[in-house]
Design a protein around this motif. Structure first.
Motif, mmCIF file in Angstrom:
data_model
loop_
_atom_site.group_PDB
_atom_site.id
_atom_site.type_symbol
_atom_site.label_atom_id
_atom_site.label_comp_id
_atom_site.label_asym_id
_atom_site.label_seq_id
_atom_site.Cartn_x
_atom_site.Cartn_y
_atom_site.Cartn_z
ATOM 1 N N ARG A 143 0.555 -1.010 0.100
ATOM 2 C CA ARG A 143 -0.212 -0.054 0.139
ATOM 3 C C ARG A 143 0.877 0.736 -0.242
ATOM 4 O O ARG A 143 0.721 2.748 0.348
ATOM 5 C CB ARG A 143 -0.902 0.464 1.418
ATOM 6 N N ALA A 144 2.656 0.660 0.128
ATOM 7 C CA ALA A 144 3.543 2.403 0.470
ATOM 8 C C ALA A 144 4.212 1.561 0.161
ATOM 9 O O ALA A 144 4.728 0.800 0.307
ATOM 10 C CB ALA A 144 2.581 3.105 1.453
ATOM 11 N N ILE A 145 5.385 2.172 -0.752
ATOM 12 C CA ILE A 145 6.903 2.134 -0.690
ATOM 13 C C ILE A 145 7.711 3.348 0.076
ATOM 14 O O ILE A 145 6.790 4.314 0.815
ATOM 15 C CB ILE A 145 7.604 2.452 -1.706
ATOM 16 N N GLU A 146 8.638 2.641 1.611
ATOM 17 C CA GLU A 146 8.585 3.356 3.005
ATOM 18 C C GLU A 146 10.101 3.438 2.200
ATOM 19 O O GLU A 146 11.104 2.283 2.417
ATOM 20 C CB GLU A 146 8.360 2.928 3.546
ATOM 21 N N ALA A 147 11.478 4.562 2.521
ATOM 22 C CA ALA A 147 12.982 4.060 2.471
ATOM 23 C C ALA A 147 13.174 4.969 3.702
ATOM 24 O O ALA A 147 12.847 6.293 3.724
ATOM 25 C CB ALA A 147 13.603 4.648 1.611
ATOM 26 N N VAL A 148 14.127 5.073 4.347
ATOM 27 C CA VAL A 148 15.071 5.865 5.418
ATOM 28 C C VAL A 148 16.195 6.010 5.229
ATOM 29 O O VAL A 148 16.846 5.202 4.749
ATOM 30 C CB VAL A 148 14.460 5.314 6.828
ATOM 31 N N ARG A 149 17.007 7.473 5.370
ATOM 32 C CA ARG A 149 17.922 8.369 4.930
ATOM 33 C C ARG A 149 18.417 9.135 6.087
ATOM 34 O O ARG A 149 17.296 9.668 6.100
ATOM 35 C CB ARG A 149 18.238 8.860 3.626
ATOM 36 N N THR A 150 19.562 9.187 6.680
ATOM 37 C CA THR A 150 20.167 9.567 7.661
ATOM 38 C C THR A 150 21.278 10.387 7.852
ATOM 39 O O THR A 150 22.216 9.869 7.048
ATOM 40 C CB THR A 150 19.994 8.606 9.368
ATOM 41 N N HIS A 151 21.321 11.687 8.311
ATOM 42 C CA HIS A 151 22.763 12.381 8.320
ATOM 43 C C HIS A 151 22.819 13.097 9.280
ATOM 44 O O HIS A 151 21.900 13.877 9.746
ATOM 45 C CB HIS A 151 22.949 13.336 7.284
ATOM 46 N N VAL A 152 24.337 13.588 9.648
ATOM 47 C CA VAL A 152 24.422 14.322 10.865
ATOM 48 C C VAL A 152 24.644 15.721 9.940
ATOM 49 O O VAL A 152 25.699 15.832 8.950
ATOM 50 C CB VAL A 152 25.990 13.438 11.414
#
Length: 565
Positions: free
Chosen positions: A67-76
């Motif tokens: 029902r959805a597409i999810e992606a995660v990115r983290t930067h400092v």
């Protein structure tokens, strides 16, 4: 029963000024124990709350129609603060947004957390037009920098596979709901919180149980007199439970008030780069109710457990006969627990580790009184002056009471030895995320040590005062016989410092032994400095507690008049 309760209340009120002081010491000890116990419970509740609120950023692959597409990115960014951007592409318009998010952003739109919205420099890399904010229910902490960016299903980030550090990104994942799961990082913090809880709760339980034994000699004398005039064992037990539970419940309620007053300060402790919501430091209605019930019950059970001599031999208590010697099996139990420690390691189940640590605490507490009795025999046999002879005789006659005075600091030595060995050096971090984790470990270590030393110093002060009240007749008679007050005070110091040196050192070594299976690095300079500071603080706290109770010693030594109790 009502007659017994009325008699109990009359005896409490009729104890005079020093009887009231004894009850006040118990109330204070229980209040401190309750407040710190609530804190230990709240720590685990708080980390669990953070993990649940941040779970929506850990996507779970759909097992049915996505029902959805999810992606995660983290930067400092500047200030070593992590900024997390959650990219989401909606496949089914009916998919529900995470708790705390009013609606999912469309392609080219973004939602920001309040802290990120206030920091344009940190938010400059967030794609899309800002159309709203993320609510508290979707944030781990109030200062968290999080963005929810809307994307089209065909955008590159919605197809990319993340190959970098797993803490800094999650590959695009098709999901059936935006509820997610608790991440590995959150689970790691929860395990550390559980470990910290054991290190704080175990000495609290020991201190709470000891609270029932404060001024125990005066109470035993009173109950023995009642037994000799015809009171049944059941009536003595009922009166003891009533007195202990009523006093402990008052202390528990006071402890709840103290914890509520300290909550604003506790919220300011920074972990994972942020402070806490007010709801995080509130353990909840049921945990608070459980603590308010459990603490008086623990104190009542501890008081009943110490009644055997009064019930079996009231004449012996009235005549102040020396109680039977403690058994060596206490030391055997400690050795057995420590023998199980080398079998543990980083691969051991968390429940096994926490259980062994709790058993080590309890076994150390049980063996402490036996060791103090042995120290008393050695001190009395090698005494070259009246102060050391008095101290040795006192340690031999009542090792439990002497152990209660130093047990808080000695058990804190166990905590210091354990966490001191595990304190990571500051130069170990190879990247900013590792540096953030190590900083949190050091913060947690300092919090655990602060709580432990607060328990230890309060325990030393309260038990030192109650010990003087218990022995007031002996002190007064020695004073009337011509013993200088300085000799009595010196004997009291010797009676405290020698067991503290032996048992404190033994507890530190025991803590180091229990920490060795988990040490993945050699002891750091920071760890050794922490350990030395703990030793200095422990000795300083006990010496200061002894100095503060000197006026009470002078008062009881110069007033040998009989008391109504």
């Amino acid at each position: 029963m009502s007659g017994l309760l009325d008699l109990t209340w009359r005896l409490i009120k009729g104890g005079g000024r020093r009887g009231t002081l004894g009850s006040a010491l118990t109330v204070a000890a229980v209040a401190v124990s309750t407040a710190l116990l609530l804190f230990a419970v709240a720590v685990n509740v708080a980390f669990d709350g953070r993990a649940q609120r941040a779970a929506w950023r850990e996507p779970v692959a759909a097992t049915g129609a996505p029902r959805a597409i999810e992606a995660v990115r983290t930067h400092v960014v500047a200030g070593d603060l992590p900024v997390t951007v959650v990219h989401v592409a909606v496949l089914d318009p009916g998919v529900r947004p995470p708790a705390g998010v009013s609606r999912l952003p469309g392609p080219g739109e973004a939602l920001l957390s309040p802290a990120l919205a206030r920091d344009p420099a940190a938010a400059r890399d967030v794609p899309g037009k800002v159309v709203g904010t993320i609510g508290d229910e979707a944030l781990a902490h109030p200062d968290e920098l999080v963005a929810l960016a809307g994307q089209a299903p065909g955008d590159p980030v919605m197809k990319a596979r993340w190959t970098g550090d797993s803490r800094l990104g999650v590959s695009a994942t098709k999901v059936s709901a935006l509820t997610g799961r608790q991440g590995d990082n959150a689970i790691g913090y929860r395990l550390l919180a559980a470990l910290a809880g054991v290190l704080m709760i175990a000495p609290l339980l020991v201190f709470g149980g000891a609270a029932a034994r404060l001024t125990v000699a005066r109470r035993d004398q009173r109950l023995a007199a009642l037994r000799l005039v015809g009171a049944t064992p059941g009536q003595v037990v009922a009166m003891t439970v009533a007195e202990a539970v009523v006093t402990a419940f008052a202390g528990a309620v006071l402890g709840l008030v103290v914890y509520a007053a300290a909550s604003p300060l506790l919220r300011r402790i920074e972990i994972t780069g942020g402070t806490w919501f007010a709801s995080d430091v509130w353990p909840g209605v049921l945990p608070v109710a459980a603590v308010l019930v459990a603490v008086p019950l623990l104190v009542g059970l501890s008081a009943v457990a110490g009644l055997r001599r009064v019930v079996v031999s009231p004449l012996g208590v009235a005549r102040r006969q020396t109680p039977p010697a403690l058994r060596f099996v206490r030391v055997v139990a400690l050795v057995a627990v420590l023998a199980a420690v080398p079998a543990m390691g980083m691969g051991a189940a968390p429940g096994v580790i926490l259980t062994v640590l709790a058993l080590a605490f309890l076994a150390l507490n049980a063996a402490g009184a036996w060791v103090v009795g042995m120290i008393g025999r050695i001190v009395a046999a090698t005494a070259r002056g009246p102060a050391r002879l008095l101290a040795g005789r006192r340690l031999t006659d009542d090792p439990r009471s002497a152990w209660r005075t130093v047990s808080g600091v000695a058990l804190t030595g166990f905590v210091a030895g354990f966490v001191g060995l595990l304190t990571p050096p500051g130069n170990l971090a190879t990247d900013k995320m590792t540096a953030l984790l190590l900083r949190d470990v050091r913060t947690g270590t300092l919090v655990v040590l602060a709580v432990s030393f607060l328990i230890a110093i309060v325990s030393a002060g309260v038990t030192a005062a109650s010990s003087i009240l218990d022995r007031r007749q002996a002190y007064a008679l020695l004073r009337l016989a011509g013993t200088p007050l300085e000799v009595l005070d010196r004997a009291r110091r010797v009676e405290t410092l020698i067991p503290l040196t032996v048992m404190g050192g033994g507890s530190i070594l025991t803590g180091v032994l229990c920490g060795l299976p988990f040490a993945v690095m050699s002891p750091s300079r920071e760890g050794m400095v922490t350990l030395l500071c703990c030793v200095a603080l422990g000795f300083g706290g006990v010496v200061a507690a002894g100095a503060l109770t000197r006026p009470l010693l002078r008062a009881v030594a110069t007033d040998p008049a009989p008391r109504p109790d």
